[in-house]
Design a protein around this motif. Structure first.
Motif, PDB file in Angstrom:
ATOM      1  N   GLU A 498      -6.984  95.483  10.651  1.00  0.00           N
ATOM      2  CA  GLU A 498      -7.805  96.434   9.899  1.00  0.00           C
ATOM      3  C   GLU A 498      -7.630  96.392   8.392  1.00  0.00           C
ATOM      4  OE1 GLU A 498      -6.391 100.745   9.619  1.00  0.00           O
ATOM      5  OE2 GLU A 498      -5.741 100.196  11.632  1.00  0.00           O
ATOM      6  N   LYS A 499      -6.765  95.545   7.883  1.00  0.00           N
ATOM      7  CA  LYS A 499      -6.552  95.495   6.437  1.00  0.00           C
ATOM      8  C   LYS A 499      -7.268  94.322   5.776  1.00  0.00           C
ATOM      9  CE  LYS A 499      -4.207  99.097   5.344  1.00  0.00           C
ATOM     10  NZ  LYS A 499      -4.745 100.052   4.353  1.00  0.00           N
ATOM     11  N   GLY A 500      -8.026  93.566   6.548  1.00  0.00           N
ATOM     12  CA  GLY A 500      -8.809  92.494   5.969  1.00  0.00           C
ATOM     13  C   GLY A 500      -8.023  91.238   5.649  1.00  0.00           C
ATOM     14  N   LEU A 501      -6.747  91.192   5.977  1.00  0.00           N
ATOM     15  CA  LEU A 501      -5.958  89.991   5.747  1.00  0.00           C
ATOM     16  C   LEU A 501      -6.232  88.995   6.869  1.00  0.00           C
ATOM     17  CD1 LEU A 501      -4.522  92.230   4.026  1.00  0.00           C
ATOM     18  CD2 LEU A 501      -2.413  90.941   4.347  1.00  0.00           C
ATOM     19  N   THR A 502      -5.974  87.733   6.584  1.00  0.00           N
ATOM     20  CA  THR A 502      -6.212  86.673   7.555  1.00  0.00           C
ATOM     21  C   THR A 502      -4.983  85.779   7.629  1.00  0.00           C
ATOM     22  OG1 THR A 502      -7.096  85.042   6.000  1.00  0.00           O
ATOM     23  CG2 THR A 502      -8.642  86.706   6.856  1.00  0.00           C
ATOM     24  N   ILE A 646      -5.187  96.366  19.400  1.00  0.00           N
ATOM     25  CA  ILE A 646      -5.777  95.481  18.406  1.00  0.00           C
ATOM     26  C   ILE A 646      -6.983  94.802  19.025  1.00  0.00           C
ATOM     27  CG2 ILE A 646      -3.685  95.063  17.066  1.00  0.00           C
ATOM     28  CD1 ILE A 646      -3.220  92.540  18.671  1.00  0.00           C
ATOM     29  N   LYS A 647      -7.851  94.275  18.168  1.00  0.00           N
ATOM     30  CA  LYS A 647      -9.052  93.591  18.649  1.00  0.00           C
ATOM     31  C   LYS A 647      -8.665  92.308  19.393  1.00  0.00           C
ATOM     32  CE  LYS A 647     -10.575  93.406  14.466  1.00  0.00           C
ATOM     33  NZ  LYS A 647     -11.393  93.135  13.257  1.00  0.00           N
ATOM     34  N   GLU A 648      -9.563  91.885  20.264  1.00  0.00           N
ATOM     35  CA  GLU A 648      -9.327  90.652  20.999  1.00  0.00           C
ATOM     36  C   GLU A 648      -9.152  89.484  20.041  1.00  0.00           C
ATOM     37  OE1 GLU A 648     -11.480  87.823  24.429  1.00  0.00           O
ATOM     38  OE2 GLU A 648     -12.499  89.611  23.622  1.00  0.00           O
ATOM     39  N   SER A 649      -9.943  89.468  18.972  1.00  0.00           N
ATOM     40  CA  SER A 649      -9.835  88.378  18.005  1.00  0.00           C
ATOM     41  C   SER A 649      -8.495  88.415  17.286  1.00  0.00           C
ATOM     42  CB  SER A 649     -10.979  88.462  16.986  1.00  0.00           C
ATOM     43  OG  SER A 649     -10.966  89.732  16.320  1.00  0.00           O
ATOM     44  N   THR A 650      -8.009  89.613  16.945  1.00  0.00           N
ATOM     45  CA  THR A 650      -6.706  89.732  16.302  1.00  0.00           C
ATOM     46  C   THR A 650      -5.608  89.210  17.222  1.00  0.00           C
ATOM     47  OG1 THR A 650      -7.451  91.685  15.080  1.00  0.00           O
ATOM     48  CG2 THR A 650      -5.078  91.320  15.226  1.00  0.00           C
ATOM     49  N   THR A 757      -5.304  80.241  -1.926  1.00  0.00           N
ATOM     50  CA  THR A 757      -5.880  81.591  -2.023  1.00  0.00           C
ATOM     51  C   THR A 757      -6.488  82.067  -0.714  1.00  0.00           C
ATOM     52  OG1 THR A 757      -8.051  80.753  -2.716  1.00  0.00           O
ATOM     53  CG2 THR A 757      -6.416  81.204  -4.455  1.00  0.00           C
ATOM     54  N   GLY A 758      -6.786  81.159   0.213  1.00  0.00           N
ATOM     55  CA  GLY A 758      -7.432  81.535   1.455  1.00  0.00           C
ATOM     56  C   GLY A 758      -8.907  81.817   1.287  1.00  0.00           C
ATOM     57  N   LEU A 759      -9.466  81.499   0.125  1.00  0.00           N
ATOM     58  CA  LEU A 759     -10.872  81.728  -0.149  1.00  0.00           C
ATOM     59  C   LEU A 759     -11.648  80.425  -0.016  1.00  0.00           C
ATOM     60  CD1 LEU A 759     -10.436  84.076  -3.252  1.00  0.00           C
ATOM     61  CD2 LEU A 759     -10.802  84.730  -0.865  1.00  0.00           C
ATOM     62  N   LEU A 760     -12.969  80.532  -0.157  1.00  0.00           N
ATOM     63  CA  LEU A 760     -13.793  79.336  -0.067  1.00  0.00           C
ATOM     64  C   LEU A 760     -13.409  78.377  -1.182  1.00  0.00           C
ATOM     65  CD1 LEU A 760     -17.257  80.936   0.778  1.00  0.00           C
ATOM     66  CD2 LEU A 760     -15.642  79.837   2.348  1.00  0.00           C
ATOM     67  N   PRO A 761     -13.325  77.096  -0.893  1.00  0.00           N
ATOM     68  CA  PRO A 761     -12.813  76.141  -1.894  1.00  0.00           C
ATOM     69  C   PRO A 761     -13.830  75.821  -2.977  1.00  0.00           C
ATOM     70  CG  PRO A 761     -13.490  74.988   0.075  1.00  0.00           C
ATOM     71  CD  PRO A 761     -13.655  76.451   0.378  1.00  0.00           C
ATOM     72  N   ASP A 776     -14.135  88.620   9.159  1.00  0.00           N
ATOM     73  CA  ASP A 776     -13.181  88.444   8.065  1.00  0.00           C
ATOM     74  C   ASP A 776     -13.302  87.082   7.395  1.00  0.00           C
ATOM     75  OD1 ASP A 776     -11.991  90.967   8.442  1.00  0.00           O
ATOM     76  OD2 ASP A 776     -10.718  90.186  10.044  1.00  0.00           O
ATOM     77  N   ILE A 777     -14.370  86.335   7.688  1.00  0.00           N
ATOM     78  CA  ILE A 777     -14.563  85.044   7.025  1.00  0.00           C
ATOM     79  C   ILE A 777     -14.750  85.289   5.538  1.00  0.00           C
ATOM     80  CG2 ILE A 777     -16.129  83.084   6.798  1.00  0.00           C
ATOM     81  CD1 ILE A 777     -16.678  83.284   9.775  1.00  0.00           C
ATOM     82  N   PRO A 778     -13.990  84.607   4.698  1.00  0.00           N
ATOM     83  CA  PRO A 778     -14.116  84.859   3.246  1.00  0.00           C
ATOM     84  C   PRO A 778     -15.501  84.476   2.734  1.00  0.00           C
ATOM     85  CG  PRO A 778     -12.724  82.939   3.685  1.00  0.00           C
ATOM     86  CD  PRO A 778     -12.978  83.586   4.999  1.00  0.00           C
ATOM     87  N   THR A 779     -15.970  85.274   1.825  1.00  0.00           N
ATOM     88  CA  THR A 779     -17.274  85.008   1.193  1.00  0.00           C
ATOM     89  C   THR A 779     -17.125  84.667  -0.280  1.00  0.00           C
ATOM     90  OG1 THR A 779     -17.530  87.376   0.778  1.00  0.00           O
ATOM     91  CG2 THR A 779     -18.505  86.507   2.803  1.00  0.00           C
ATOM     92  N   ASP A 780     -15.972  84.991  -0.847  1.00  0.00           N
ATOM     93  CA  ASP A 780     -15.729  84.680  -2.261  1.00  0.00           C
ATOM     94  C   ASP A 780     -15.135  83.292  -2.382  1.00  0.00           C
ATOM     95  OD1 ASP A 780     -16.581  87.209  -2.953  1.00  0.00           O
ATOM     96  OD2 ASP A 780     -14.555  88.062  -2.828  1.00  0.00           O
TER      97      ASP A 780
END
Length: 888
Positions: A498-502, A646-650, A757-761, A776-780
């Motif tokens: 739930e905190k948006g971390l990946t 927790i969610k199944e994906s988590t 950074t875990g963001l889009l390259p 939670d797929i990064p968009t930035d």
């Protein structure tokens, strides 16, 4: 004799005198009064007697409330496949009920013949028997003969249960009269001799702790009652009068005499023929009984297993909480209620655990022994005094401050016990009770749960011989610090959920301090710089876990732990206040590393990981599925509703990261050849507690090891033996099971992101691939490595040439067309030919595909996709072979 006139006259005068007449009248009156008084007394006594008897009858139990069925039956435990595990009995409840149809007719007749020969004729009391007993007791001057019928004996055992506490003649008379009265009432109410006889045969004490004929048949002959022959039936019937004196195990000679009496009565009452009598009278029945005892002793196991210990506690608590019984009532029901308890235990899995835990090769060679000691004595003043292991320890710490109840051998430990006991008894005290136990160290515990059902399949609460029931169970009773196993459930689960971390989120692994200034140290005492959550899980990086929990907040982490089923955590409430008034809470940053006030139990930690293995759904650990009462009715049906933590994906993402722990991280020793594994190691500071909690698509297993007194495992100990134990147990459990992988949910996608950074390259990023929940797929795009690419200036080779004289310009200077050099120098459609400059500034060889195109030129609009071709620049600043990770 004088018959003269004078004498006769005198006699006549005396008879008719007034005085004589008055005397006669007084005498007659006295006799009349005495007679009337006697009659009155009889009437009064009779009335009082009738009143007394009426009072006794009125105080007798109401026949409608009387239950003649036995008061206690054995309880049975069954495993998950319905196989009997154990019989639980109280001292007077080793009773196995059977119907009258299952009891041999010979046994019925044998008991009736010796105990109540007119049973089928009387109405509850035997008047002839009473008169016979009265006459015999008067003539013998004792009370050697009784006249109680089977019905009366049944009432005495099941209704008038306090008869053994009678101390006066009046109490015995009152009970006896009520017993006779109720016997008549019961016979009239039931009107079925077979019902009375069935209850009687299921009730009677037949010695050796056996109550009822079925338990006795198992005890003495190791067979069921319906398989008994005439000789065996007579043996059992002979016990009833005095179960101790006629016990055929302890007193075979006395039983043999009584058995002959039984057979004699059966012959006299024509229950058997002379031929049958002759066949069995000389049977060697007692050799058979001794052989059965030898067989029973080999199979008997009176010590409950660790699983059974916890099961009994669970059942008693549920009877109190669900059914409303008091603790005493619940305990009586468990041991005397004739319950059938269907457990979740898998005997195959339990056997594997027991075998591995009993194998000394699975432990470090250097074994120590922890002393557990208790002593009760009576001092010279007659008072009982108790002494504990703590008192023993204090006694020897006066000599050696380092004394710690750990010994290199049991003999050494016993020598200290003997010295201490000698000092205690020096004043003349006498030993009342003593308990000595030597527990091998380091210790270990293990639990296995089927994550799909919550069923506890097997547990082991310690290594070494289990010497008593309901003792310390390290799998369910002991709380220990969980170490890094808590990173998953306290920190990374809420972070991803739930905190948006990946798993691609990064933290700096660097020197870092808690708010109080104390340092957070990694196990390696080194730092790795920028680290993703996946790598932090794989390599168990402490700094990243603490920083992550700081972002999640300890309060949220504690909430998740509550939802994961932990019950031993401190929440800063009144219940967490110690004797000094200090209020404790686990809502602190050390929570990320398993730093707790009290610790957790093995089973609860196993259940929390089972929730992750069960797609994020928690199920409370179950030790049984249902309890049936003595009549076969469902008393409790135990189910545990799933709750989503927790969610199944988590859950799948955490599983994926923990697969790396086993493949190439801190848990490689737990790899299985026959199944995929995900799990997490845990080691507390100074190696006090060692954990591994892991799961397959089938089962979740948690193993702990350490010293009972919380000492550090020395450097010369194998600090991985618990992992080896986990691998050995789980390998055997999964033999023959179909190989499976953890199924990935449809909400998971795999994409490339910046490794830092875990963001889009962007151009300049080192690229990794990672799994993400689609939400939670990064968009930035990465903002750390972005820069404008420098233009590529083509290099030319200049050769010395002769410049011709200028010529006249063409008529149309903007169109060189076919009038130029065409294919060789300057021609082509827009001014240059194939070897000139091509369509917009370069041809195929000069500035097209091999010039500024694929290998370095400008191509159509200035140079490849993003500054170069496939080999010179390409997709991300450098193409497939030129840029990508190699630029960083």
């Amino acid at each position: 004799m004088n018959y003269g006139k004078k004498s006769v006259s005198k006699k006549r005068n005396s008879l008719i005198s007034r005085t004589a007449m008055m005397g006669k009248r007084a005498h007659v009156s006295f006799i009349r009064v005495l007679f009337i008084s006697l009659i009155a007394l009889c009437v009064i006594v009779g009335c009082l007697g009738i009143g007394a008897f009426r009072g006794i009858i009125d105080n007798a139990p109401d026949v409608d409330d009387v239950d003649i069925s036995p008061l206690g039956y054995a309880t049975f435990l069954y495993d998950g496949d319905g196989n009997q595990l154990r019989k639980l009995t109280a001292p007077s409840s080793n009773r196995l009920p059977v119907s009258i149809e299952q009891i041999p007719v010979d046994l019925q007749h044998a008991v009736v013949a010796i105990e109540d020969e007119r049973f089928y004729e009387h109405n509850g009391i035997d008047v002839r028997g009473i008169l016979r007993a009265f006459v015999k007791n008067i003539t013998s001057g004792g009370l050697s003969e009784g006249a109680s019928t089977i019905t009366q004996q049944l009432l005495k055992n099941n209704v008038f249960t306090n008869w053994t506490n009678e101390s006066t003649w009046l109490e015995r008379f009152t009970r006896k009269f009520q017993e006779q009265y109720l016997a008549i009432q019961i016979e009239e109410k039931i009107n079925d001799k077979n019902v009375i006889l069935e209850n009687y045969l299921n009730t009677i004490n037949l010695g050796a702790g056996a109550y009822g004929v079925q338990a006795a048949a198992r005890q003495y002959f190791n067979k069921d009652v319906w398989d008994l022959n005439l000789s065996e039936c007579a043996t059992l019937a002979g016990i009833t009068q005095n179960p101790t004196q006629f016990n055929p195990i302890e007193h075979p000679e006395a039983n043999a005499k009584r058995r002959k009496e039984v057979l004699d009565h059966m012959l006299d009452q024509q229950y058997i023929t002379q031929e049958q009598y002759d066949q069995v009278i000389n049977d060697d029945i007692y050799t058979q009984i001794q052989a059965a005892q030898a067989q029973n002793s080999q199979s008997a196991d009176t010590i409950y297993s660790y699983f059974e210990d916890e099961l009994i506690d669970q059942v008693i608590n549920d009877l109190m909480n669900i059914k409303g019984y008091t603790r005493t009532q619940a305990q009586n029901l468990v041991y005397s209620g004739g319950l059938k308890i269907y457990t979740t235990q898998d005997q195959h899995i339990q056997t594997i655990l027991d075998e591995e835990y009993s194998n000394p090769e699975n432990y470090p060679e250097n074994v120590q022994y922890a002393l557990d000691y208790a002593l009760t004595v009576t001092n010279p003043q007659g008072e009982e005094v108790n002494y504990s292991k703590e008192m023993l320890s204090l006694y020897f710490q006066n000599e050696d401050p380092e004394f710690d109840l750990l010994f290199d051998s049991q003999e050494e430990a016993q020598s200290y016990v003997d010295r201490y006991k000698q000092s205690v008894l020096a004043d003349g005290s006498k030993v009342v009770a003593e308990r000595v136990n030597f527990a091998p160290q380091p210790q270990s515990s293990m639990s296995i749960i089927d994550q799909h059902t919550g069923y506890v399949k097997a547990i082991v609460g310690g290594r070494g011989e289990k010497t008593a029931s309901l003792t310390l169970n390290r799998a369910t009773d002991t709380t220990r610090q969980p170490g890094s196993t808590f990173k998953i459930v306290s920190t990374y689960a809420p972070a991803l959920n739930e905190k948006g971390l990946t798993l691609a989120t990064t933290f700096e692994d660097e020197p870092y301090n808690y708010p109080d200034g104390s340092p957070v140290e990694n196990a390696t005492r080194t730092y790795g710089g920028t680290t993703t959550i996946r790598k932090a899980i794989q390599n168990s990086v402490n700094v990243v876990a603490v920083k992550c929990l700081e972002e999640v907040t300890p309060e949220l982490g504690l909430q998740y732990l509550d939802n994961f089923g932990f019950t031993t955590l401190a929440h800063g409430t009144e219940a967490d206040t110690d004797a000094n008034g200090t209020v404790w809470t686990d809502a602190n940053l050390p929570l990320a590393l398993g730093g707790l006030t009290h610790g957790v139990t093995n089973v609860e930690l196993c259940a929390a990981y089972a929730a992750i293995a069960n797609q994020g759904n928690y199920i409370e650990p179950l030790y049984y599925t249902k309890i049936l009462d003595h009549n076969g009715n469902v008393l409790i049906e135990k189910t545990s509703a799933e709750r989503s933590v927790i969610k199944e994906s988590t859950a799948w993402l955490l599983t994926s990261a923990m697969e790396d722990v086993v493949k190439s991280g801190t848990g490689t020793a737990c790899q299985l050849d026959n199944m995929t594994v995900a799990g997490k190691t845990g080691t507390t500071d100074d190696y006090n507690d060692l954990w591994f909690v892991g799961y397959t698509p089938y089962y979740t297993c948690a193993v702990w090891s350490g010293f009972d007194n919380n000492e550090k495992l020395p450097d010369d100990y194998s600090r991985d033996f618990h992992k080896d134990m986990w691998r050995k147990v789980m390998t055997r459990i999964h033999e023959g099971l179909e190989y499976k992988d953890f199924e990935m949910p449809s909400t998971i996608e795999k994409i490339s992101v910046c490794a830092d950074t875990g963001l889009l390259p962007r151009p300049g990023c080192s690229v990794i691939t990672e799994f993400f929940d689609i939400g939670d797929i990064p968009t930035d795009q990465c903002d750390e490595h972005f820069y404008e690419p420098e233009p590529v200036i083509p290099e030319y080779t200049y050769e010395e040439t002769i410049i011709p004289e200028p010529s006249l310009p063409p008529e149309n200077p903007d169109n060189n067309g076919d009038e130029g050099n065409g294919n060789n120098e300057n021609g082509g459609e827009n001014g240059n030919g194939e070897n000139g400059n091509g369509e917009n500034g370069g041809g195929e060889n000069g500035g097209g595909e091999n010039g500024n195109g694929e290998n370095g030129g400008d191509s159509e609009n200035g140079g490849g996709d993003t500054g170069g071709g496939d080999t010179g620049g390409g997709d991300v600043e450098g193409g497939e072979n030129g840029g990508d990770d190699l630029l960083d």
